[in-house]
Design an enzyme around this catalytic site. Sequence first.
Site, PDB file in Angstrom:
ATOM      1  N   HIS A  23      -9.140  -4.984  -3.619  1.00  0.00           N
ATOM      2  CA  HIS A  23      -7.927  -4.188  -3.426  1.00  0.00           C
ATOM      3  C   HIS A  23      -7.681  -3.999  -1.938  1.00  0.00           C
ATOM      4  O   HIS A  23      -8.199  -3.067  -1.317  1.00  0.00           O
ATOM      5  CB  HIS A  23      -8.052  -2.842  -4.141  1.00  0.00           C
ATOM      6  CG  HIS A  23      -6.763  -2.093  -4.265  1.00  0.00           C
ATOM      7  ND1 HIS A  23      -6.234  -1.708  -5.475  1.00  0.00           N
ATOM      8  CD2 HIS A  23      -5.880  -1.664  -3.326  1.00  0.00           C
ATOM      9  CE1 HIS A  23      -5.084  -1.068  -5.282  1.00  0.00           C
ATOM     10  NE2 HIS A  23      -4.870  -1.021  -3.977  1.00  0.00           N
ATOM     11  N   HIS A  25      -4.283  -4.568   0.909  1.00  0.00           N
ATOM     12  CA  HIS A  25      -2.876  -4.946   1.107  1.00  0.00           C
ATOM     13  C   HIS A  25      -2.711  -5.687   2.429  1.00  0.00           C
ATOM     14  O   HIS A  25      -3.116  -5.172   3.481  1.00  0.00           O
ATOM     15  CB  HIS A  25      -1.989  -3.704   1.098  1.00  0.00           C
ATOM     16  CG  HIS A  25      -1.893  -3.051  -0.240  1.00  0.00           C
ATOM     17  ND1 HIS A  25      -0.858  -3.311  -1.116  1.00  0.00           N
ATOM     18  CD2 HIS A  25      -2.692  -2.140  -0.860  1.00  0.00           C
ATOM     19  CE1 HIS A  25      -1.020  -2.578  -2.214  1.00  0.00           C
ATOM     20  NE2 HIS A  25      -2.134  -1.862  -2.085  1.00  0.00           N
ATOM     21  N   ASP A  27      -0.036  -6.187   4.181  1.00  0.00           N
ATOM     22  CA  ASP A  27       0.803  -5.449   5.125  1.00  0.00           C
ATOM     23  C   ASP A  27       0.193  -4.117   5.526  1.00  0.00           C
ATOM     24  O   ASP A  27       0.788  -3.372   6.312  1.00  0.00           O
ATOM     25  CB  ASP A  27       2.215  -5.236   4.560  1.00  0.00           C
ATOM     26  CG  ASP A  27       2.219  -4.539   3.207  1.00  0.00           C
ATOM     27  OD1 ASP A  27       1.141  -4.403   2.598  1.00  0.00           O
ATOM     28  OD2 ASP A  27       3.303  -4.132   2.748  1.00  0.00           O
ATOM     29  N   GLY A 185       3.483   0.673  -5.345  1.00  0.00           N
ATOM     30  CA  GLY A 185       4.524   1.608  -4.951  1.00  0.00           C
ATOM     31  C   GLY A 185       4.282   2.967  -5.581  1.00  0.00           C
ATOM     32  O   GLY A 185       3.312   3.167  -6.311  1.00  0.00           O
ATOM     33  N   HIS A 212      -1.500  -0.828 -10.175  1.00  0.00           N
ATOM     34  CA  HIS A 212      -1.768   0.439  -9.498  1.00  0.00           C
ATOM     35  C   HIS A 212      -1.544   1.562 -10.508  1.00  0.00           C
ATOM     36  O   HIS A 212      -0.437   1.747 -11.005  1.00  0.00           O
ATOM     37  CB  HIS A 212      -0.809   0.626  -8.326  1.00  0.00           C
ATOM     38  CG  HIS A 212      -1.231  -0.052  -7.066  1.00  0.00           C
ATOM     39  ND1 HIS A 212      -1.187  -1.422  -6.913  1.00  0.00           N
ATOM     40  CD2 HIS A 212      -1.694   0.449  -5.887  1.00  0.00           C
ATOM     41  CE1 HIS A 212      -1.603  -1.736  -5.698  1.00  0.00           C
ATOM     42  NE2 HIS A 212      -1.917  -0.621  -5.053  1.00  0.00           N
ATOM     43  N   GLU A 215      -3.687   6.943  -9.442  1.00  0.00           N
ATOM     44  CA  GLU A 215      -3.954   7.350  -8.061  1.00  0.00           C
ATOM     45  C   GLU A 215      -3.284   8.700  -7.820  1.00  0.00           C
ATOM     46  O   GLU A 215      -3.906   9.747  -7.907  1.00  0.00           O
ATOM     47  CB  GLU A 215      -3.433   6.309  -7.078  1.00  0.00           C
ATOM     48  CG  GLU A 215      -3.717   6.659  -5.619  1.00  0.00           C
ATOM     49  CD  GLU A 215      -3.090   5.678  -4.647  1.00  0.00           C
ATOM     50  OE1 GLU A 215      -3.444   5.739  -3.465  1.00  0.00           O
ATOM     51  OE2 GLU A 215      -2.229   4.876  -5.051  1.00  0.00           O
ATOM     52  N   ASP A 304      -8.099  -0.801   0.518  1.00  0.00           N
ATOM     53  CA  ASP A 304      -6.684  -0.488   0.339  1.00  0.00           C
ATOM     54  C   ASP A 304      -5.868  -0.950   1.542  1.00  0.00           C
ATOM     55  O   ASP A 304      -5.284  -2.020   1.524  1.00  0.00           O
ATOM     56  CB  ASP A 304      -6.476   0.998   0.060  1.00  0.00           C
ATOM     57  CG  ASP A 304      -5.172   1.280  -0.670  1.00  0.00           C
ATOM     58  OD1 ASP A 304      -4.498   0.318  -1.090  1.00  0.00           O
ATOM     59  OD2 ASP A 304      -4.824   2.449  -0.832  1.00  0.00           O
TER      60      ASP A 304
END
Length: 388
Positions: A23, A25, A27, A185, A212, A215, A304
Amino acid sequence: MQTATPGRPTPEQIRRAPKVLLHDHLDGGLRPGTIVDIARETGYDALPEKDADRLGTWFREAADSGSLERYLETFAHTCAVMQTRDALVRVAAECAEDLAADGVVYAEVRYAPEQHLEAGLSLEEVVEAVNEGFRLGERRAREGGNRIRVGALLTAMRHAARSQEIAELANRYRDQGVVGFDIAGAEAGFPPTRHLDAFDYLKRENNHFTIHAGEAFGLPSIWQALQWCGADRLGHGVRIIDDITVADDGSVALGRLASYVRDKRIPLEMCPTSNLQTGAAASYAEHPIGLLRRLHFRVTVNTDNRLMSGTSMSEEFGHLVEAFDYTLDDMQWFTVNAMKSAFIPFDERLAMINEVIKPGYAELKAEWLFAPGTAAGPVASGSAPHRG
């Protein structure tokens, strides 16, 4: 500085240990200097800081707000400098290099192709540029004495309406570096059930996907991701703790959803530092990962967003070692869990476990045999059984 104690790894041993990341990202992991460079080259003038060090600090402070929504706002700047082919290749290559330098031997890195179209790239061109960057980074890592394999997860934004299109894109490139699909998102108000068509399509195509869930939102998010959508893994899943009761005498009772997650060996992509930033946990010592590990859930450790969280896989494990007194055996348990849960074929996962991960940890554990005062360390007592 942490010193060597029997069974407890030093920071350098943590860095050298083979690690698996599920996991992360794309970006959310840029080098601040790269953001400054690309912003200058492309004329993007909205950065809050022009100096790389100050920019890195700004990202961490802006993300450390306790709000998932505020945390997600920081991505406007990283996505803004990831709109050209050259930028995507560079960012992806540096991602692979940085992870490899941190001891990551296998990683699944996710990104949303729909967020990189502002300069005229097509979805296909975005995917091909990122794949090219990952391969370039893998080669550079090998040349530097590190090994890593990177697979891409194509992400659809849960507030948008392109999930079917992105799912089809993931399926089209599944033998060209893309290993699965994801939605991401803000969870509140955007349940995974809005994207059932995409999930049904992927199941018909025998493809892999993670969601996702659990969370910022609670148990309903996890239940929907599993029972309505059929997720293979849960991105975060930290709120499964809400279905577990710990009595005053220390006895533990699992609710039906928590029991289902454990019984079915559903992988939880835990991201401790990120969870602290978004308010999903109050501290490392209070993070649910400690209890979930004791209860033998299929828990994995992840970063993350390395830029926003100012973290790495080594730092994540370092925090857990400090909070729970974890040993190399615990690190290996988490790592094997992650490799078992990867979206590549079984024989390739098994080869990574037996040929890379276990030998790597065995080498580190053997060091205790020759360290002063550690002859009865973890090697002498054997490795903990894997119940992943």
